[in-house]
Write an enzyme that holds these catalytic residues in place. Structure first.
Site, PDB file in Angstrom:
ATOM      1  N   ARG A   2      74.238  31.398 -16.096  1.00 60.59           N
ATOM      2  CA  ARG A   2      73.647  32.743 -15.961  1.00 60.59           C
ATOM      3  C   ARG A   2      74.351  33.698 -16.915  1.00 60.59           C
ATOM      4  O   ARG A   2      75.581  33.793 -16.910  1.00 60.59           O
ATOM      5  CB  ARG A   2      73.787  33.224 -14.505  1.00 60.59           C
ATOM      6  CG  ARG A   2      73.235  34.598 -14.289  1.00 60.59           C
ATOM      7  CD  ARG A   2      73.216  35.017 -12.818  1.00 60.59           C
ATOM      8  NE  ARG A   2      72.868  36.411 -12.753  1.00 60.59           N
ATOM      9  CZ  ARG A   2      73.583  37.357 -12.150  1.00 60.59           C
ATOM     10  NH1 ARG A   2      74.662  37.041 -11.469  1.00 60.59           N
ATOM     11  NH2 ARG A   2      73.197  38.614 -12.203  1.00 60.59           N
ATOM     12  N   HIS A  11      72.526  44.285 -16.753  1.00 63.89           N
ATOM     13  CA  HIS A  11      73.802  44.179 -16.030  1.00 63.89           C
ATOM     14  C   HIS A  11      74.660  45.375 -16.446  1.00 63.89           C
ATOM     15  O   HIS A  11      75.729  45.230 -17.032  1.00 63.89           O
ATOM     16  CB  HIS A  11      74.476  42.838 -16.333  1.00 63.89           C
ATOM     17  CG  HIS A  11      75.555  42.455 -15.357  1.00 63.89           C
ATOM     18  ND1 HIS A  11      75.571  41.249 -14.688  1.00 63.89           N
ATOM     19  CD2 HIS A  11      76.668  43.105 -14.937  1.00 63.89           C
ATOM     20  CE1 HIS A  11      76.642  41.172 -13.910  1.00 63.89           C
ATOM     21  NE2 HIS A  11      77.337  42.303 -14.051  1.00 63.89           N
ATOM     22  N   GLU A  38      72.702  43.793  -9.201  1.00 69.94           N
ATOM     23  CA  GLU A  38      73.381  44.713  -8.293  1.00 69.94           C
ATOM     24  C   GLU A  38      72.997  46.177  -8.506  1.00 69.94           C
ATOM     25  O   GLU A  38      73.823  46.995  -8.928  1.00 69.94           O
ATOM     26  CB  GLU A  38      74.902  44.542  -8.406  1.00 69.94           C
ATOM     27  CG  GLU A  38      75.357  43.133  -8.084  1.00 69.94           C
ATOM     28  CD  GLU A  38      76.885  42.960  -8.150  1.00 69.94           C
ATOM     29  OE1 GLU A  38      77.587  43.916  -8.520  1.00 69.94           O
ATOM     30  OE2 GLU A  38      77.364  41.873  -7.815  1.00 69.94           O
ATOM     31  N   ASN A  98      74.567  38.157  -4.396  1.00 69.97           N
ATOM     32  CA  ASN A  98      75.940  38.204  -4.899  1.00 69.97           C
ATOM     33  C   ASN A  98      76.826  38.531  -3.714  1.00 69.97           C
ATOM     34  O   ASN A  98      76.684  39.599  -3.098  1.00 69.97           O
ATOM     35  CB  ASN A  98      76.095  39.294  -5.961  1.00 69.97           C
ATOM     36  CG  ASN A  98      75.322  38.990  -7.235  1.00 69.97           C
ATOM     37  OD1 ASN A  98      74.617  37.980  -7.321  1.00 69.97           O
ATOM     38  ND2 ASN A  98      75.441  39.854  -8.219  1.00 69.97           N
ATOM     39  N   TYR A 116      80.759  38.765  -2.085  1.00 73.00           N
ATOM     40  CA  TYR A 116      82.212  38.763  -2.276  1.00 73.00           C
ATOM     41  C   TYR A 116      82.964  38.938  -0.952  1.00 73.00           C
ATOM     42  O   TYR A 116      83.863  38.179  -0.659  1.00 73.00           O
ATOM     43  CB  TYR A 116      82.624  39.847  -3.287  1.00 73.00           C
ATOM     44  CG  TYR A 116      82.190  39.463  -4.688  1.00 73.00           C
ATOM     45  CD1 TYR A 116      83.007  38.686  -5.506  1.00 73.00           C
ATOM     46  CD2 TYR A 116      80.929  39.816  -5.182  1.00 73.00           C
ATOM     47  CE1 TYR A 116      82.610  38.277  -6.773  1.00 73.00           C
ATOM     48  CE2 TYR A 116      80.523  39.409  -6.447  1.00 73.00           C
ATOM     49  CZ  TYR A 116      81.363  38.638  -7.236  1.00 73.00           C
ATOM     50  OH  TYR A 116      80.959  38.224  -8.487  1.00 73.00           O
ATOM     51  N   GLU A 125      76.230  35.125  -7.544  1.00 80.00           N
ATOM     52  CA  GLU A 125      77.636  35.406  -7.851  1.00 80.00           C
ATOM     53  C   GLU A 125      78.462  35.187  -6.598  1.00 80.00           C
ATOM     54  O   GLU A 125      78.036  35.565  -5.491  1.00 80.00           O
ATOM     55  CB  GLU A 125      77.860  36.860  -8.288  1.00 80.00           C
ATOM     56  CG  GLU A 125      77.461  37.169  -9.692  1.00 80.00           C
ATOM     57  CD  GLU A 125      77.787  38.615 -10.077  1.00 80.00           C
ATOM     58  OE1 GLU A 125      78.774  39.190  -9.555  1.00 80.00           O
ATOM     59  OE2 GLU A 125      77.028  39.159 -10.894  1.00 80.00           O
TER      60      GLU A 125
HETATM   61  O1  IFM Z   1      82.531  41.512 -12.354  1.00 84.19           O
HETATM   62  C1  IFM Z   1      81.590  41.862 -11.388  1.00 84.19           C
HETATM   63  C2  IFM Z   1      80.195  41.596 -11.886  1.00 84.19           C
HETATM   64  O2  IFM Z   1      79.930  42.253 -13.070  1.00 84.19           O
HETATM   65  C3  IFM Z   1      79.189  42.054 -10.857  1.00 84.19           C
HETATM   66  N1  IFM Z   1      79.485  41.544  -9.550  1.00 84.19           N
HETATM   67  C4  IFM Z   1      80.839  41.629  -9.085  1.00 84.19           C
HETATM   68  C5  IFM Z   1      81.800  41.096 -10.117  1.00 84.19           C
HETATM   69  C6  IFM Z   1      83.247  41.209  -9.596  1.00 84.19           C
HETATM   70  O3  IFM Z   1      83.551  42.537  -9.341  1.00 84.19           O
END
Ligand code: IFM
Length: 454
Positions: A88, A132, A177, A303, A305, A363
């Site tokens: 990606r 992005h 995002e 995505n 985290y 992500e």
């Molecule tokens: O680095 C970023 C990415 O550009 C978008 N999603 C989160 C990642 C980590 O912060």
């Protein structure tokens, strides 16, 4: 029972996933390409923002980054050597249109052509993100995403790129995002262009979503067999306590953090509760916008985290919530909570509540302060274990009914982490920035062996 690090490597096998499952890595143009003034590329809002003192923690910019623009072959070789079957990347709009010429920049088009051919030659299915965060500065000078004319400029750019690459690239992500584009860019000011206004952020967000919706049929018209989607940053929201007030805070927090995006994308409009909370700060919506946003997609990119933990905070406008950071949680060196269960819950929730079609983890990754040892090896066991546990979570989410068809680790390389500059390393590959030497970390070696079924 707590698993040791060695047990963990046995906790998951490639055969736990379907044969056609996609194994990839995610990257983005501004974070890795560098070559800021090369071959007709013009400045983006991130060039401007990062050059502004105080905006990026280490005072750095993406002007050189990983110099991927010149080293892309070596970088794609790393992905191929891992045995991945997808990659990606994002396109820098600033390499395509310079704000003066009507015609797209031939050198920019040629670069992405080479890059895509390089992926295909290495057995990597290209997944292209069109936006992005690196809006051309000339568009920001005309109002950026607050100005509806930026939607038209975006569609022209999407039209050109999808015609140019559509014979070779079938998977398209309109935006990465939009929360960050809108809210970090315009509400908390952490990201470019650095504004601090909720109504502005909500208007930007609306225009970004409209641009997504209008791009979907355009991409389909240009790309035979296109698969089109959007990548959202989503968070499970958790109450800091069992109190009724904190549990109600979860509902309010979720309505802007997650549902503000999911509801309109799936045809439900902006959530009533959110509209009540933001009141007059709600965006101006033109007739037809909500139908446009609800364009049917082929997949949703998630995505993930970390979860957000919230309390009731009556004095906080507009949600009356505050994020807290309980001390008893496992965290990465970035301070982000490590919660594989959060990924299970999030994927299961999205699949349960929305008709998403295929889901992809577009992500997922972790930032640790890596250092090469005396032999030059980077033994990032914590990141490897994070990866293993989140792959296990993905497997568990599938077992719970979430139609997840692929996983893209963030990221192939250490890179420019926005307002944190080069202080945060997310890569499966270590980048020694002064020499640009790449060293695959233990996490990358493990991922490769896992994907190759070894
Ligand atoms: O680095 C970023 C990415 O550009 C978008 N999603 C989160 C990642 C980590 O912060």
């Amino acid at each position: 029972m707590t698993m040791t690090s060695t047990d963990l490597t046995k906790a998951i096998r490639r055969s736990d996933f379907a044969d056609g499952f996609l194994w990839g890595v995610s990257t983005s143009a501004y974070q890795i390409e560098g070559a800021a003034g090369v071959d007709g590329r013009v400045p983006s809002i991130w060039d401007t923002f990062s050059a502004t003192p105080g905006k990026v923690r280490d005072g750095s910019t993406g002007a050189v980054a990983c110099d991927h623009y010149h080293r892309w072959e070596e970088d794609l070789d790393l992905a191929r050597a891992m045995g991945l079957n997808s990659y990606r990347f994002s396109i820098a709009w600033t390499r395509i249109f310079n704000g003066v010429d009507e015609r797209p920049n031939a050198e920019g088009l040629a670069f992405y052509s080479r890059l895509v051919d390089g992926m295909l030659a290495r057995g990597l299915q290209p997944w292209c993100t069109l936006y992005h965060w690196d809006l051309p500065q000339y568009l920001q000078d005309r109002g950026g995403w607050e100005n509806r004319a930026t939607i038209d400029a975006y569609l022209r750019y999407v039209d050109v790129m999808t015609q140019h690459l559509g014979g070779r690239v079938k998977h398209w992500i309109t935006h990465n995002e939009p929360w960050c584009t809108a809210m970090h860019g315009n509400w908390d000011g952490m990201h470019a262009p650095g504004n601090k206004s909720l109504p502005l952020a909500l208007q930007v967000c609306h225009h970004v979503l409209v641009s997504h919706g209008l791009a979907v049929p355009l991409i389909r018209a240009n790309v035979p067999d296109a698969k089109v989607g959007i990548a959202l940053s989503l968070h499970p929201i958790e109450a800091a306590s069992d109190s009724a007030a904190d549990r109600e805070a979860v509902v309010r927090h979720d309505v802007l953090r997650n549902r503000w995006f999911l509801d309109p994308l799936f045809g439900r409009g902006y959530p009533e509760l959110a509209l009540r909370l933001v009141g007059d700060d709600a965006p101006a919506v033109v007739e037809g916008d909500m139908d446009a946003i609800a364009a049917r997609c082929d997949f949703l990119g998630v995505n993930y985290y970390f979860p957000e933990v919230v309390i009731d905070a009556p004095d906080q406008y507009p949600l009356r919530t505050a994020i807290v950071h309980p001390q008893d949680r496992e965290r990465t060196d970035f301070g982000w909570e490590v919660s594989p269960q959060g990924l299970v819950d999030l994927l299961a929730r999205v699949a349960r509540e929305y008709p998403t079609g295929d889901l992809y983890v577009t992500e997922n990754g972790s930032a640790y302060d890596d250092h090469p040892d005396a032999d030059g090896a980077v033994n990032d066991t914590a990141r490897r274990d994070y990866l293993i546990r989140h792959l296990a979570a993905t497997r568990d989410a599938i077992a719970a009914g979430a139609p997840v068809k692929g996983y893209f680790a963030w990221s192939l390389l250490d890179n420019f982490e926005w307002s944190e500059g080069y202080l945060r390393r997310f890569g499966l590959t270590y980048v020694d920035y002064p020499t640009q030497r790449r060293t695959v970390k233990q996490s990358g070696r493990w991922y490769g062996a896992f994907v190759r079924g070894e």
